[in-house]
Design a protein around this motif. Sequence first.
Motif, mmCIF file in Angstrom:
data_model
loop_
_atom_site.group_PDB
_atom_site.id
_atom_site.type_symbol
_atom_site.label_atom_id
_atom_site.label_comp_id
_atom_site.label_asym_id
_atom_site.label_seq_id
_atom_site.Cartn_x
_atom_site.Cartn_y
_atom_site.Cartn_z
ATOM 1 N N GLN A 20 -19.164 -24.265 23.587
ATOM 2 C CA GLN A 20 -19.178 -25.236 22.490
ATOM 3 C C GLN A 20 -18.919 -26.658 22.977
ATOM 4 O OE1 GLN A 20 -19.873 -24.514 19.184
ATOM 5 N NE2 GLN A 20 -20.515 -22.602 20.117
ATOM 6 N N ILE A 21 -18.469 -26.782 24.214
ATOM 7 C CA ILE A 21 -18.148 -28.111 24.726
ATOM 8 C C ILE A 21 -19.432 -28.910 24.911
ATOM 9 C CG2 ILE A 21 -16.986 -29.409 26.535
ATOM 10 C CD1 ILE A 21 -15.446 -26.861 27.225
ATOM 11 N N PRO A 22 -19.555 -30.022 24.236
ATOM 12 C CA PRO A 22 -20.786 -30.810 24.330
ATOM 13 C C PRO A 22 -20.903 -31.512 25.680
ATOM 14 C CG PRO A 22 -19.408 -31.475 22.449
ATOM 15 C CD PRO A 22 -18.568 -30.652 23.366
ATOM 16 N N SER A 23 -22.129 -31.815 26.022
ATOM 17 C CA SER A 23 -22.350 -32.569 27.250
ATOM 18 C C SER A 23 -21.729 -33.946 27.133
ATOM 19 C CB SER A 23 -23.855 -32.696 27.491
ATOM 20 O OG SER A 23 -24.101 -33.556 28.581
ATOM 21 N N GLY A 24 -21.182 -34.396 28.236
ATOM 22 C CA GLY A 24 -20.569 -35.718 28.230
ATOM 23 C C GLY A 24 -19.105 -35.711 27.819
ATOM 24 N N THR A 25 -18.587 -34.533 27.505
ATOM 25 C CA THR A 25 -17.169 -34.427 27.160
ATOM 26 C C THR A 25 -16.514 -33.356 28.028
ATOM 27 O OG1 THR A 25 -17.562 -32.779 25.443
ATOM 28 C CG2 THR A 25 -17.629 -35.079 24.760
ATOM 29 N N VAL A 26 -15.201 -33.400 28.061
ATOM 30 C CA VAL A 26 -14.464 -32.429 28.872
ATOM 31 C C VAL A 26 -13.328 -31.833 28.054
ATOM 32 C CG1 VAL A 26 -15.000 -33.516 31.072
ATOM 33 C CG2 VAL A 26 -12.992 -34.258 29.773
ATOM 34 N N ALA A 27 -12.933 -30.641 28.442
ATOM 35 C CA ALA A 27 -11.796 -29.978 27.799
ATOM 36 C C ALA A 27 -10.829 -29.508 28.878
ATOM 37 C CB ALA A 27 -12.280 -28.794 26.969
ATOM 38 N N VAL A 76 -14.663 -28.074 32.086
ATOM 39 C CA VAL A 76 -13.248 -27.716 31.912
ATOM 40 C C VAL A 76 -12.460 -28.236 33.103
ATOM 41 C CG1 VAL A 76 -11.625 -25.859 31.500
ATOM 42 C CG2 VAL A 76 -13.978 -25.653 30.665
ATOM 43 N N ILE A 77 -11.472 -29.060 32.813
ATOM 44 C CA ILE A 77 -10.652 -29.653 33.870
ATOM 45 C C ILE A 77 -9.174 -29.475 33.527
ATOM 46 C CG2 ILE A 77 -12.415 -31.326 34.507
ATOM 47 C CD1 ILE A 77 -11.021 -33.359 32.812
ATOM 48 N N ASN A 78 -8.319 -29.948 34.382
ATOM 49 C CA ASN A 78 -6.891 -29.737 34.147
ATOM 50 C C ASN A 78 -6.312 -30.836 33.257
ATOM 51 O OD1 ASN A 78 -6.327 -32.034 35.743
ATOM 52 N ND2 ASN A 78 -6.330 -30.789 37.591
ATOM 53 N N SER A 79 -5.049 -30.666 32.920
ATOM 54 C CA SER A 79 -4.414 -31.540 31.935
ATOM 55 C C SER A 79 -4.291 -32.972 32.436
ATOM 56 C CB SER A 79 -3.035 -31.008 31.584
ATOM 57 O OG SER A 79 -2.212 -30.999 32.730
ATOM 58 N N ARG A 80 -4.374 -33.154 33.732
ATOM 59 C CA ARG A 80 -4.278 -34.517 34.279
ATOM 60 C C ARG A 80 -5.627 -35.209 34.270
ATOM 61 N NH1 ARG A 80 -1.559 -32.595 39.792
ATOM 62 N NH2 ARG A 80 -3.594 -31.607 39.818
ATOM 63 N N ALA A 108 -10.355 -44.535 39.772
ATOM 64 C CA ALA A 108 -10.059 -44.673 41.194
ATOM 65 C C ALA A 108 -9.302 -43.463 41.724
ATOM 66 C CB ALA A 108 -9.244 -45.939 41.434
ATOM 67 N N HIS A 109 -8.585 -42.799 40.834
ATOM 68 C CA HIS A 109 -7.821 -41.619 41.249
ATOM 69 C C HIS A 109 -8.642 -40.340 41.105
ATOM 70 C CE1 HIS A 109 -4.152 -44.017 41.453
ATOM 71 N NE2 HIS A 109 -4.549 -44.592 40.346
ATOM 72 N N GLU A 110 -9.934 -40.505 40.894
ATOM 73 C CA GLU A 110 -10.823 -39.351 40.717
ATOM 74 C C GLU A 110 -10.405 -38.504 39.532
ATOM 75 O OE1 GLU A 110 -11.303 -37.137 44.230
ATOM 76 O OE2 GLU A 110 -12.075 -38.789 45.416
ATOM 77 N N GLN A 111 -10.009 -39.208 38.486
ATOM 78 C CA GLN A 111 -9.604 -38.503 37.274
ATOM 79 C C GLN A 111 -10.362 -39.053 36.076
ATOM 80 O OE1 GLN A 111 -5.369 -38.746 36.977
ATOM 81 N NE2 GLN A 111 -5.035 -37.102 38.441
ATOM 82 N N VAL A 112 -10.536 -38.167 35.107
ATOM 83 C CA VAL A 112 -11.265 -38.533 33.894
ATOM 84 C C VAL A 112 -10.285 -38.995 32.822
ATOM 85 C CG1 VAL A 112 -12.771 -37.671 32.067
ATOM 86 C CG2 VAL A 112 -13.078 -36.869 34.405
ATOM 87 N N ASN A 113 -10.650 -40.038 32.124
ATOM 88 C CA ASN A 113 -9.826 -40.515 31.013
ATOM 89 C C ASN A 113 -10.034 -39.601 29.808
ATOM 90 O OD1 ASN A 113 -8.640 -41.826 28.861
ATOM 91 N ND2 ASN A 113 -9.126 -43.849 29.673
ATOM 92 N N LEU A 114 -9.025 -38.787 29.544
ATOM 93 C CA LEU A 114 -9.165 -37.819 28.451
ATOM 94 C C LEU A 114 -9.235 -38.507 27.092
ATOM 95 C CD1 LEU A 114 -6.717 -35.056 29.682
ATOM 96 C CD2 LEU A 114 -9.198 -35.109 29.823
ATOM 97 N N LYS A 139 -6.701 -35.949 22.864
ATOM 98 C CA LYS A 139 -6.700 -37.404 22.729
ATOM 99 C C LYS A 139 -5.339 -37.846 22.211
ATOM 100 C CE LYS A 139 -11.591 -38.115 21.798
ATOM 101 N NZ LYS A 139 -12.551 -38.688 20.852
ATOM 102 N N ARG A 140 -4.722 -38.666 22.921
ATOM 103 C CA ARG A 140 -3.413 -39.137 22.491
ATOM 104 C C ARG A 140 -3.581 -40.343 21.589
ATOM 105 N NH1 ARG A 140 0.250 -38.672 27.915
ATOM 106 N NH2 ARG A 140 -0.051 -36.452 28.252
ATOM 107 N N PRO A 141 -3.178 -40.191 20.349
ATOM 108 C CA PRO A 141 -3.291 -41.315 19.427
ATOM 109 C C PRO A 141 -2.498 -42.504 19.933
ATOM 110 C CG PRO A 141 -1.848 -39.604 18.555
ATOM 111 C CD PRO A 141 -2.511 -39.045 19.772
#
Length: 152
Positions: A20-27, A76-80, A108-114, A139-141
Amino acid sequence: MDATPDLSSFAPLVYAIVKQIPSGTVATYGQIASMIPPIDDDMDAGAYARLAPRWVGDVLNGISSIDEPSIPWHRVINSRGGISLPNESRAAALQRARLRHEGVEFDAHEQVNLNTYGWDGPPDEFLAHWGFMKPKSIKRPPPQGPQQMSLF
DNA sequence: CGTTTGACTACGC
DNA sequence: CGCGTAGCCAAAC
């Protein structure tokens, strides 16, 4: 009865959600795990919450080896917000390439902005159909007034 | 069949 | 705010 508490009953649920995860997004693993209610009734809810994310990883590890095309395991990636696969791993490079191809950017840290690419979760109808729970939005409000200027 | 490891996460420093 | 550690269970060795 074989109450095999293995992941065989857990895996199909993970597959259904990942699809169900759409392209262009991560969970995140935890996000997916939080949607699946505890299968083992005897298991403590707290213990399950700590274990389930790892089970999700185990399940995905099985399909990444065969690279099952019907399941977008790379989203699917980790919580960081990072890729948990070993950096030198072939699968890690593949995952990163696919995400970038879908428009997901790494910092720069090879991480995705959740906050930007995080998945909101499947529609309520899907959740109800499978008996899933609504995931905690990764998503953190943003605090409404974080930088509340001190007037004086 | 005991040991080790793991696509995790939360917490502490 | 990044890095190290503890915990917890299943699967692989």
